[in-house]
Scaffold this active site. Structure first.
Site: not given
Length: 373
Positions: A144, A191, A223, A247, A251
């Site tokens: 980001y 990851k 994942d 993020d 959520d």
């Protein structure tokens, strides 16, 4: 003990002003019940700030935040920007800048199920009952904040994800310390089978783990973690992860409890802190009085924790649970007998001040009325 506090209030966009109004109502009740004083200073942020100043984070707003003991934030976002890929200035830019300028490197999102709301969850009771997770998301680095580039003519763009040890270590220490207070288990979500940045996160976590021998450290690819949060969320205690994964994962986790309108968050730095609900601006509900204020109110409880007003924070959480148990909630949690955003805030504020001697007649509450006697 400090009793006077300066609070920066950034209502923002959409339902932000509505839910923040209820948090202010709660703080007024806390001030009355515990003899504290809260001085509120308001600032523009997000789309509202762009419309009025052209800047999603005006300098005046940033100054107010830096001069305050804590920041209470509503939400940002507006459809006029969401649906315009060519917009050069966006509300979210103001939030990212605010996090960076205040050094808010750690975003903390608690997820705890309420027994009386378990049936509201899309998941089965036996899967989610007893879920209690703290998610620590790194907030001021990663993709980001990395270098960005777009070549419109060539149809080419990139976003670079970068991390260094000094950006990873502080939040990892914070997550380990939280795990020590809880079930002594920390999961790093990454990851590392693909990304060099994730492999650096693992290396730093393993090094730091030697300082916390009482905490079990495990690793999970993002994942798989997304799947495991649905299959068996109770396996998690404390989660730590990088910015983008945090993020997304947080959520996803928010729907486990039955409504995203229940989930608070805290963004913490070395000298500053900001508290906000995770639900976003929800523009479709703006001005309708149906927004759930509980996420903002529980964010206020986290702010009280940060200010070391422990008894006030405990009373506030008990008052929220009392409202939920009595079904004094908004439409998302009780479509048969819903109460408005303001009514829910008033009920909780009143219970903070009066507890069982509340002005609210509980027989009428059970009947779905709001008569005050």
């Amino acid at each position: 003990m400090k009793t006077d506090f300066k609070i920066a209030v950034l209502p923002g966009d959409g339902i932000g002003p509505e839910v923040v109004n209820e948090s202010i109502k709660i703080l007024d009740a806390i001030a009355e019940a515990f003899h504290y004083k809260f001085e509120f200073k308001y600032g523009l942020a997000g789309a509202e700030a762009i419309f009025k100043t052209g800047n999603p984070l005006p300098d005046e707003t940033l100054a107010i935040c830096k001069e305050s003991d804590a920041v209470l934030f509503g939400a940002i976002g507006d459809p006029s920007f969401d649906n315009n890929p060519d917009a050069k200035v966006r509300p979210e830019q103001g939030l990212l800048k605010l996090r960076k300028e205040l050094g808010l490197f750690a975003n903390i999102r608690p997820l705890k199920t309420f027994n009386s709301l378990i049936e509201k969850s899309p998941l089965k009771r036996e899967i989610i009952e007893g879920t209690d997770i703290q998610i620590f998301r790194e907030l001021v680095s990663g993709i980001y904040f990395g270098e960005k580039f777009t070549d419109e003519e060539a149809g080419y763009a990139y976003d670079i994800c970068k991390y260094n040890r000094d950006e990873i270590a502080p939040i990892v220490h914070m997550a380990f310390q939280e795990a020590q207070k809880r079930r002594k288990k920390l999961t790093l979500i990454d990851k590392a089978n693909v990304l060099d940045t994730s492999r650096l996160w693992r290396k730093v976590c393993k090094e730091i783990a030697t300082e916390y021998p009482d905490v079990e450290l495990d690793f999970m690819f993002v994942d798989n973690a997304a799947m495991q949060l649905i299959l068996n969320p109770k396996q998690f205690d404390v989660i730590v992860t990088e910015n983008m994964f945090g993020d997304i994962i947080s959520d996803e986790a928010s729907v486990i409890g039955g409504s995203i309108g229940l989930l608070p968050s805290a963004s913490i730095g070395n000298e500053n802190a900001m508290f906000e609900p995770i639900h976003g601006s929800y523009p479709q509900a703006k001005g309708k009085g149906i927004a759930n204020p509980i996420a903002s109110i529980l964010s206020t409880a986290m702010m009280l924790d940060y200010l070391k007003l422990d008894h006030a924070a405990e009373k506030l959480r008990a008052s929220v649970e009392h409202a939920i148990e009595n079904k004094y909630v908004t439409m998302d949690l009780n479509s048969q007998q819903p109460y408005s955003t303001s009514e829910v805030g008033s009920f909780i504020a009143d219970y903070i001040k009066y507890s069982e001697k509340s002005y609210y007649n509980f027989e009428n509450v059970k009947l779905g009325k709001s008569t005050i006697v």
